[in-house]
Design a protein around this motif. Structure first.
Motif, PDB file in Angstrom:
ATOM      1  N   PRO A 137     -58.450  37.345  57.678  1.00 26.64           N
ATOM      2  CA  PRO A 137     -58.971  38.583  58.284  1.00 26.64           C
ATOM      3  C   PRO A 137     -57.822  39.486  58.717  1.00 26.64           C
ATOM      4  N   VAL A 157     -58.852  46.181  61.091  1.00 23.87           N
ATOM      5  CA  VAL A 157     -58.845  47.562  60.619  1.00 23.87           C
ATOM      6  C   VAL A 157     -59.362  48.434  61.766  1.00 23.87           C
ATOM      7  N   THR A 201     -61.011  51.897  62.973  1.00 20.86           N
ATOM      8  CA  THR A 201     -61.822  53.018  62.508  1.00 20.86           C
ATOM      9  C   THR A 201     -62.219  53.842  63.735  1.00 20.86           C
ATOM     10  N   ARG A 230     -61.392  42.791  58.406  1.00 20.27           N
ATOM     11  CA  ARG A 230     -61.645  42.991  56.981  1.00 20.27           C
ATOM     12  C   ARG A 230     -60.983  41.845  56.239  1.00 20.27           C
TER      13      ARG A 230
END
Length: 124
Positions: A98, A101, A103, A110
């Motif tokens: 993993p 990420v 945002t 991810r």
């Protein structure tokens, strides 16, 4: 048999093994089992520190992922997946890790697949 990535060997299990596989498949699904392990990472930490002293950018996590990939490559019987009534043993070790990420909505993991991880160094 579907699309399989990379070099692999398809293994047809013995009749006894297929019987066992079918017997387990007939059982009701069970709960996910989670284990908490305590490991001594003193030597791994020392190795990471030595790498860092040489100017290599490496984390303990990357070192452990590389060690696991190399170990699985040395023991290919651990690199099997069930595909129908057969097993597929891959020549390469792919590791999914993993990666966080960012945002606008927040931070999310991810999955990133490290292909042929047994050939990568910890810094790579």
């Amino acid at each position: 048999m579907g699309d399989l990535i990379g070099s692999h060997l398809v293994i047809t299990p013995s009749a006894d093994r297929r019987f066992s596989m079918d017997a387990f498949a007939a059982l009701p699904s069970s709960h996910l089992m989670i284990a908490l392990l305590e490991l001594d990472v003193t030597r791994a930490s020392e190795a990471v520190e030595a790498m860092r002293a040489r100017g290599e950018r490496v984390s303990l996590f990357a070192f452990l992922v590389q060690a696991i990939a190399a170990t699985i490559a040395e023991h290919p019987e651990m690199n099997l997946v069930r595909h129908g009534d057969r097993f597929v043993r891959f020549d390469d070790v792919d590791v999914s890790v993993p990666v966080e990420v960012r945002t606008a909505e927040g931070h999310f993991p991810r999955p990133v697949v490290l292909r042929r991880a047994q050939h990568l160094s910890a810094p790579e």
